[in-house]
Design an enzyme around this catalytic site. Structure first.
Site, PDB file in Angstrom:
ATOM      1  N   ALA A 286       0.836  -1.201   0.008  1.00  0.00           N
ATOM      2  CA  ALA A 286      -0.149   0.000   0.031  1.00  0.00           C
ATOM      3  C   ALA A 286       0.993   1.231   0.189  1.00  0.00           C
ATOM      4  O   ALA A 286       2.068   1.049   0.445  1.00  0.00           O
ATOM      5  CB  ALA A 286      -0.887  -0.002   1.075  1.00  0.00           C
TER       6      ALA A 286
ATOM      7  N   GLY B  88       1.154  -5.509   0.685  1.00  0.00           N
ATOM      8  CA  GLY B  88       0.128  -5.728  -0.298  1.00  0.00           C
ATOM      9  C   GLY B  88       0.894  -6.134  -1.795  1.00  0.00           C
ATOM     10  O   GLY B  88       0.247  -6.914  -2.440  1.00  0.00           O
TER      11      GLY B  88
ATOM     12  N   GLU C  28       0.924  -9.922  -1.265  1.00  0.00           N
ATOM     13  CA  GLU C  28      -0.479 -10.143  -1.141  1.00  0.00           C
ATOM     14  C   GLU C  28      -1.009 -10.201  -2.664  1.00  0.00           C
ATOM     15  O   GLU C  28      -1.701 -11.111  -3.049  1.00  0.00           O
ATOM     16  CB  GLU C  28      -1.330  -9.264  -0.461  1.00  0.00           C
ATOM     17  CG  GLU C  28      -1.205  -9.497   1.115  1.00  0.00           C
ATOM     18  CD  GLU C  28      -1.737  -8.254   1.783  1.00  0.00           C
ATOM     19  OE1 GLU C  28      -1.597  -7.242   1.622  1.00  0.00           O
ATOM     20  OE2 GLU C  28      -2.726  -8.904   2.926  1.00  0.00           O
TER      21      GLU C  28
ATOM     22  N   GLU D 231       3.151  -5.736   7.750  1.00  0.00           N
ATOM     23  CA  GLU D 231       2.137  -4.585   8.065  1.00  0.00           C
ATOM     24  C   GLU D 231       2.182  -4.228   9.565  1.00  0.00           C
ATOM     25  O   GLU D 231       2.151  -3.001   9.846  1.00  0.00           O
ATOM     26  CB  GLU D 231       0.581  -5.002   7.658  1.00  0.00           C
ATOM     27  CG  GLU D 231       0.459  -5.127   6.209  1.00  0.00           C
ATOM     28  CD  GLU D 231       0.940  -6.311   5.341  1.00  0.00           C
ATOM     29  OE1 GLU D 231       1.743  -6.889   5.865  1.00  0.00           O
ATOM     30  OE2 GLU D 231       0.629  -6.260   4.147  1.00  0.00           O
TER      31      GLU D 231
HETATM   32  C1  LIG Z   1      -7.064 -11.428  -2.332  1.00  0.00           C
HETATM   33  C2  LIG Z   1      -8.032 -10.597  -1.793  1.00  0.00           C
HETATM   34  C3  LIG Z   1      -8.140  -9.677  -0.810  1.00  0.00           C
HETATM   35  C4  LIG Z   1      -9.405  -9.100  -0.367  1.00  0.00           C
HETATM   36  C5  LIG Z   1      -9.211  -7.987   0.610  1.00  0.00           C
HETATM   37  C6  LIG Z   1      -8.453  -6.940  -0.147  1.00  0.00           C
HETATM   38  C7  LIG Z   1      -8.193  -5.454   0.954  1.00  0.00           C
HETATM   39  C8  LIG Z   1      -8.098  -4.366   0.670  1.00  0.00           C
HETATM   40  C9  LIG Z   1      -6.773  -3.826   0.045  1.00  0.00           C
HETATM   41  C10 LIG Z   1      -6.045  -3.398   1.443  1.00  0.00           C
HETATM   42  C11 LIG Z   1      -4.574  -3.381   0.940  1.00  0.00           C
HETATM   43  C12 LIG Z   1      -3.729  -3.588   2.103  1.00  0.00           C
HETATM   44  C13 LIG Z   1      -2.325  -3.773   1.549  1.00  0.00           C
HETATM   45  C14 LIG Z   1      -1.482  -4.216   2.667  1.00  0.00           C
HETATM   46  O1  LIG Z   1      -2.014  -5.488   3.423  1.00  0.00           O
HETATM   47  C15 LIG Z   1      -1.124  -2.863   3.603  1.00  0.00           C
HETATM   48  C16 LIG Z   1       0.579  -2.766   3.327  1.00  0.00           C
HETATM   49  O2  LIG Z   1       0.912  -2.836   2.171  1.00  0.00           O
HETATM   50  S1  LIG Z   1       1.183  -1.705   4.316  1.00  0.00           S
HETATM   51  C17 LIG Z   1       2.769  -1.464   3.774  1.00  0.00           C
HETATM   52  C18 LIG Z   1       3.656  -2.619   3.542  1.00  0.00           C
HETATM   53  N1  LIG Z   1       4.849  -2.436   2.963  1.00  0.00           N
HETATM   54  C19 LIG Z   1       6.078  -1.979   3.707  1.00  0.00           C
HETATM   55  O3  LIG Z   1       5.973  -1.967   4.806  1.00  0.00           O
HETATM   56  C20 LIG Z   1       7.246  -1.635   2.725  1.00  0.00           C
HETATM   57  C21 LIG Z   1       7.657  -0.156   2.972  1.00  0.00           C
HETATM   58  N2  LIG Z   1       9.084   0.079   2.377  1.00  0.00           N
HETATM   59  C22 LIG Z   1      10.282  -0.326   2.976  1.00  0.00           C
HETATM   60  O4  LIG Z   1      10.561  -1.152   3.879  1.00  0.00           O
HETATM   61  C23 LIG Z   1      11.386   0.165   2.147  1.00  0.00           C
HETATM   62  O5  LIG Z   1      11.327   1.285   1.363  1.00  0.00           O
HETATM   63  C24 LIG Z   1      12.088  -0.900   1.102  1.00  0.00           C
HETATM   64  C25 LIG Z   1      10.767  -1.352   0.212  1.00  0.00           C
HETATM   65  C26 LIG Z   1      12.566  -2.282   1.882  1.00  0.00           C
HETATM   66  C27 LIG Z   1      13.175  -0.330   0.190  1.00  0.00           C
HETATM   67  O6  LIG Z   1      14.136   0.358   1.103  1.00  0.00           O
HETATM   68  P1  LIG Z   1      15.274   1.195   0.650  1.00  0.00           P
HETATM   69  O7  LIG Z   1      15.808   0.523  -0.405  1.00  0.00           O
HETATM   70  O8  LIG Z   1      15.784   1.666   1.641  1.00  0.00           O
HETATM   71  O9  LIG Z   1      14.619   2.384  -0.123  1.00  0.00           O
HETATM   72  P2  LIG Z   1      13.631   3.567   0.710  1.00  0.00           P
HETATM   73  O10 LIG Z   1      13.133   3.026   1.859  1.00  0.00           O
HETATM   74  O11 LIG Z   1      14.343   4.925   0.664  1.00  0.00           O
HETATM   75  O12 LIG Z   1      12.364   3.790  -0.259  1.00  0.00           O
HETATM   76  C28 LIG Z   1      12.489   4.432  -1.691  1.00  0.00           C
HETATM   77  C29 LIG Z   1      11.466   5.294  -1.897  1.00  0.00           C
HETATM   78  O13 LIG Z   1      10.187   4.497  -1.998  1.00  0.00           O
HETATM   79  C30 LIG Z   1       9.244   4.844  -1.070  1.00  0.00           C
HETATM   80  N3  LIG Z   1       8.454   3.873  -0.719  1.00  0.00           N
HETATM   81  C31 LIG Z   1       8.870   2.656  -0.236  1.00  0.00           C
HETATM   82  N4  LIG Z   1       7.967   1.740   0.109  1.00  0.00           N
HETATM   83  C32 LIG Z   1       6.780   2.661  -0.019  1.00  0.00           C
HETATM   84  C33 LIG Z   1       5.217   2.432   0.241  1.00  0.00           C
HETATM   85  N5  LIG Z   1       4.987   1.202   0.714  1.00  0.00           N
HETATM   86  N6  LIG Z   1       4.507   3.499   0.266  1.00  0.00           N
HETATM   87  C34 LIG Z   1       4.879   4.524  -0.464  1.00  0.00           C
HETATM   88  N7  LIG Z   1       6.370   4.909  -0.605  1.00  0.00           N
HETATM   89  C35 LIG Z   1       7.090   3.847  -0.269  1.00  0.00           C
HETATM   90  C36 LIG Z   1      10.105   5.537   0.263  1.00  0.00           C
HETATM   91  O14 LIG Z   1       9.385   6.329   0.860  1.00  0.00           O
HETATM   92  C37 LIG Z   1      11.100   6.159  -0.736  1.00  0.00           C
HETATM   93  O15 LIG Z   1      10.644   7.339  -1.125  1.00  0.00           O
HETATM   94  P3  LIG Z   1      11.424   8.950  -1.278  1.00  0.00           P
HETATM   95  O16 LIG Z   1      11.936   8.733   0.249  1.00  0.00           O
HETATM   96  O17 LIG Z   1      12.507   8.590  -2.042  1.00  0.00           O
HETATM   97  O18 LIG Z   1      10.491   9.883  -1.719  1.00  0.00           O
END
Ligand SMILES: CCCCCCCCCCCCC[C@H](O)CC(=O)SCCNC(=O)CCNC(=O)[C@H](O)C(C)(C)COP(=O)(O)OP(=O)(O)OC[C@H]1O[C@@H](n2cnc3c(N)ncnc32)[C@H](O)[C@@H]1OP(=O)(O)O
Length: 264
Positions: free
Chosen positions: A70, A115, A118, A138
């Protein structure tokens, strides 16, 4: 090869009976914003309605990420009311992938987190390369897997392993992910997409009626007891037993030629 865009962040590329559903928001590592969710849903709706698509490969254009889940930047800016309005939108994207009637193969390189993983778990087969890092982190950002992870992961690796991964929020590198059954095939580096496409082409050479009926039986049977599961299989068998594909498949075998599937 043709390409159809769905909004700014998603494309569908067609090559014969195989379609590639491409996550193409490289500036955000394919983070699923509400707009990205709408793009995914629109692409899945079109794919679901296309009887000539026999297999789908879900891929990413980003070099280091499949999908990072997400969009946490967008989430940060949403009010509670907007968050509630957003949920059905992103839910449709995840169920859209999960409910595609043909086999879907995820080609994962780099990060498939939250996600993003997922979405991969919503596919039937996950092909990863050695750069893949998967997980459901998450709870480390104060939410839970809301894209199906709490239901899809235990069905794939068992309740205890799913609990360990979700509660710990840990990321799993490709080799361990393959050992644990989090991914199904380990391709050479940079070859996840090619290997997934090769598998999809192999699937597309088989009866589309049979393959779709088999997918339906596999999905509906999950979680049922054996007796109920066999009833699901029997119902699926009846949908193909008198099909044109069955007639063509048997005739082609006996005439020692390749089948020309009517697809009905
Ligand atoms: C199948 C039937 C299903 C029925 C039900 C459906 C449900 C409805 C839908 C709900 C959806 C829910 C989805 C999910 O459950 C919830 C989530 O996904 S919560 C988020 C989970 N993800 C994370 O925690 C990952 C977060 N990111 C990181 O850990 C790191 O960024 C990385 C990926 C390990 C990479 O690390 P690095 O190489 O160090 O790079 P950076 O951290 O500097 O990131 C670079 C740049 O990208 C931006 N960024 C990274 N991840 C995200 C993100 N998730 N969202 C937005 N932006 C992200 C980061 O901010 C950096 O940006 P910058 O600083 O350069 O502007």
């Amino acid at each position: 090869m043709s390409e159809q865009r769905y909004g700014e962040w998603v494309a569908v590329r067609r090559d014969g009976f195989v379609a590639e559903l491409v996550l193409d928001r490289p500036g955000a590592m394919n983070a699923v914003s509400s707009e990205m969710a709408r793009c995914i849903t629109a692409a899945c709706t079109a794919l679901s309605e296309d009887r000539d698509v026999r297999a789908v490969v879900l891929t990413s254009t980003h070099e280091r990420a499949f999908c990072v889940g997400a969009d946490l930047k967008e989430r940060n800016s949403l009010s509670d009311a907007e968050m509630l309005r957003h949920r059905p939108v992103s839910r449709a994207a995840y169920t859209g992938v999960l409910e595609l009637p043909m086999p879907v193969i995820a080609a994962v390189h780099g990060y498939a987190l939250g996600g993003g993983f997922e979405l991969a778990l919503s596919c039937d087969v996950i092909v990863a390369d050695p750069t893949a890092v998967v997980g459901l982190p998450e709870v480390s950002v104060g939410v839970i897997p809301g894209g199906g992870g709490t239901q899809l992961l235990p069905r794939r690796v068992g309740a205890a392993r799913a609990a360990e991964l979700i509660f710990s929020a840990r990321r799993v590198a490709a080799a361990e992910a393959h050992e644990l059954g989090l991914v199904d095939r380990l391709a050479a580096e940079g070859e996840d997409r090619a290997e997934a496409l090769a598998l999809a082409r192999g699937i597309a050479a088989n009866s589309p009626v049979g393959v779709r009926a088999a997918k339906k039986a596999l999905r509906l049977g999950q979680g049922l007891d054996l007796r109920a599961g066999l009833e699901v299989e029997d119902a699926a068998w009846r949908t193909v037993a008198f099909s044109g594909d069955r007639a063509e498949g048997v005739a082609a075998f006996n005439e020692k030629r390749s089948p020309e599937w009517p697809g009905e």
